[in-house]
Each structure stands twice: as structure tokens, then as C-alpha cells.
Design an enzyme around this catalytic site. Structure first.
Site, PDB file in Angstrom:
ATOM      1  N   GLY A   1       0.833  -1.207   0.000  1.00 55.20           N
ATOM      2  CA  GLY A   1       0.000   0.000   0.000  1.00 55.20           C
ATOM      3  C   GLY A   1       0.856   1.241   0.000  1.00 55.20           C
TER       4      GLY A   1
ATOM      5  N   GLU B   1      11.727  -6.571   1.569  1.00 61.94           N
ATOM      6  CA  GLU B   1      11.398  -7.932   1.131  1.00 61.94           C
ATOM      7  C   GLU B   1       9.913  -7.988   0.823  1.00 61.94           C
ATOM      8  OE1 GLU B   1      11.732 -12.473   3.042  1.00 61.94           O
ATOM      9  OE2 GLU B   1      12.407 -10.696   4.163  1.00 61.94           O
TER      10      GLU B   1
ATOM     11  N   GLU C   1       4.035  -4.228  -6.657  1.00 64.39           N
ATOM     12  CA  GLU C   1       4.569  -5.337  -5.870  1.00 64.39           C
ATOM     13  C   GLU C   1       4.566  -6.657  -6.637  1.00 64.39           C
ATOM     14  OE1 GLU C   1       6.120  -4.917  -3.233  1.00 64.39           O
ATOM     15  OE2 GLU C   1       5.460  -2.956  -2.545  1.00 64.39           O
TER      16      GLU C   1
ATOM     17  N   PRO D   1      -7.054   7.597  15.193  1.00 62.09           N
ATOM     18  CA  PRO D   1      -6.116   8.732  15.180  1.00 62.09           C
ATOM     19  C   PRO D   1      -4.659   8.352  15.364  1.00 62.09           C
ATOM     20  CG  PRO D   1      -8.050   9.260  16.491  1.00 62.09           C
ATOM     21  CD  PRO D   1      -8.149   7.800  16.157  1.00 62.09           C
ATOM     22  N   ASP D   2      -4.367   7.285  16.101  1.00 67.62           N
ATOM     23  CA  ASP D   2      -2.979   6.925  16.389  1.00 67.62           C
ATOM     24  C   ASP D   2      -2.509   5.707  15.605  1.00 67.62           C
ATOM     25  OD1 ASP D   2      -4.593   5.111  17.636  1.00 67.62           O
ATOM     26  OD2 ASP D   2      -3.568   5.168  19.577  1.00 67.62           O
TER      27      ASP D   2
ATOM     28  N   GLU E   1      -0.498   0.188  -6.517  1.00 69.94           N
ATOM     29  CA  GLU E   1       0.319  -0.402  -5.460  1.00 69.94           C
ATOM     30  C   GLU E   1       0.457  -1.907  -5.653  1.00 69.94           C
ATOM     31  OE1 GLU E   1       2.091   0.884  -3.131  1.00 69.94           O
ATOM     32  OE2 GLU E   1       1.512   2.992  -3.254  1.00 69.94           O
TER      33      GLU E   1
END
Length: 250
Positions: free
Chosen positions: A54, A127, A74, A96-97, A70
Site C-alpha cells: 500500500g 522484502e 509489488e 487517530p494513532d 500499489e
């Protein structure tokens, strides 16, 4: 005040900054086991931790375009093969955190595809690899990706009950036995072969016959198996419920 005057005086810096990212729960079946695409982060935050592929959405992208980009970065897939991948929005994650850098809201996506190649780690990853879902326990995952993965796996298992998306894990032509293998792998439960065969063929539009068979019989030299392709159904009615859910409903 008209709209033009309002926009001319509008100051976006008057509000707290919020970034938007996309994360992809990409699933495929390898060697008879359900695998998830993960990358090991090569830089902070969470350097060395495993994470979903992501990144930040670019100013000119919509969310689905960002998720496909994304995933393509990959897997190294070109546009033709990317179009064969089923991609849908899974959910939004905005505690929020959840990211120590700033307020970051992630829009997670779920992807199904068959025969995806070995991944190529992007420049910000140390990796990348397909990991069996059964091997995730105990691994250090970045951000809130453990929760996102749990949600993605439950969505995938539920979608197989009431949509024909199991066919997205298979080649364009397949046997009912191969289709049963997808259900058993994703659900993690064995299924009765005869009952499954009967249920699949009783659902209108789920699969349709190709008029051809496999070139050879099964491992025990049995008759050749009929080949099917995905039908035009978008929803399965009646649904194919997981064995444990069938018992609950009864």
C-alpha cells in the site's frame, strides 16, 4: 458570497492535515494453500515489520487506481493481467494513532486472483513474499494491518457463500473438484464432494458447461472430469453456506 468568492478565500491549512492511503489484502492459492501478499518494511515507521502492500494516494488518483498501482508495483503485473484481478473496497481505517507520522486514513481493498507471480519488492520495501495465511500467527505486523487482514479474510470467506467469486481463483476453465478445492482452502474446512457437486450445479448461473473434459482421468484412473466456466450469476441463490454456518442456521 458566491462559490467562486468562497473558494478564493478558503484556507485548507486552517484544518489539521489528514493523509489518505490505500492498503491491499491480496489473496491467491499456491500449492493448495491460501496465501497473502506481504512486504517487509525497509524504512520507518515499523521498519522490519511485515505489512500489506500500500501507500499514499497520489493527487491525481482515485482510490481504486491507487490500490491497483500499489498491487501492480509489488507483483510486477502488466495492465492485461491486472484487469483479471478482482478488486473491491474492503473498509476504511482511521484511528487517530494508527500511524505515528500523522493522521492517516487508509482505505483497504481486497483482491482475488489465480497464479500470481512471485512479488518484486518496491524501493521502500526490504522484502516481499506470498505467505501462507496459516503462518501469520506470531508475526509482527505494522500499523493496524492485523485487523485489516482479519477483516479481509472474513470478507473473502463470506463472499464465497453468496457470490461466484471463487471462480476468480481458477483458470477460465475448471472442474467442479478444482472449484471445491478453492472453497476448502479459503474456508479451511473439508467438504463432501457429492453434496458440493450437487449444490454447485443447482445454483442458476453459477457455472456453465464447456462441453469438454479434462484430457485424462483422476489420479486413480477414473473417468475424465467435465470442464466448466463461470456463469453470468452475480449472486448465488441459494447460497453455499459454510458447514459451521449451516449448522447454526438449522
Amino acid at each position: 458570497m458566491n462559490e467562486q468568492e468562497f473558494l478564493a478565500g478558503y484556507d485548507p491549512t486552517a484544518y489539521p492535515a489528514v493523509a489518505v492511503t490505500v492498503d491491499v489484502v491480496a489473496l491467491t492459492i499456491r500449492e493448495g494453500a491460501l496465501h497473502l501478499l506481504l512486504i517487509r518494511r525497509g524504512q520507518p515507521p515499523y521498519q522490519g515489520h511485515w505489512a500489506l502492500p500500500g501507500g499514499f494516494v497520489r493527487p491525481t488518483e482515485d482510490l481504486a487506481t491507487g490500490a491497483r498501482r500499489e498491487l501492480a508495483e509489488e507483483t510486477g503485473l502488466g495492465d492485461d493481467r491486472m484487469r483479471r484481478i478482482h478488486l473491491e473496497q474492503l473498509g476504511s481505517y482511521g484511528d487517530p494513532d494508527r500511524d505515528p507520522r500523522m493522521r492517516v486514513v487508509s482505505i483497504a481493498h481486497l483482491a482475488f486472483a489465480p497464479d500470481l507471480p512471485d512479488p518484486v519488492a518496491a524501493t521502500d520495501a526490504a522484502e516481499a513474499g506470498w505467505l501462507p495465511v496459516t503462518a501469520l500467527s506470531g508475526r509482527q505486523l505494522a500499523f493496524d494491518h492485523a485487523r485489516v487482514i482479519d477483516d479481509g479474510l472474513e470478507r473473502a470467506r463470506s463472499k464465497l457463500e453468496y457470490t461466484p467469486l471463487a471462480t476468480r481463483f481458477l483458470a477460465p476453465e475448471f472442474t467442479v473438484s478444482e472449484l471445491r478445492g478453492v472453497y476448502e482452502t479459503v474456508w479451511g474446512q473439508p467438504l463432501h464432494a457429492g453434496n458440493f457437486h450437487r449444490k454447485v450445479l443447482s445454483v442458476p448461473g453459477f457455472v456453465e458447461g464447456t462441453g469438454t473434459s479434462t484430457e485424462r482421468g483422476g489420479a486413480r484412473g477414473g473417468p475424465r472430469a467435465k470442464l466448466y466456466r463461470a456463469g453470468d450469476a452475480r449472486l448465488l441463490h441459494p447460497a453455499l453456506l459454510r458447514p459451521d454456518r449451516e449448522e447454526t442456521i438449522r
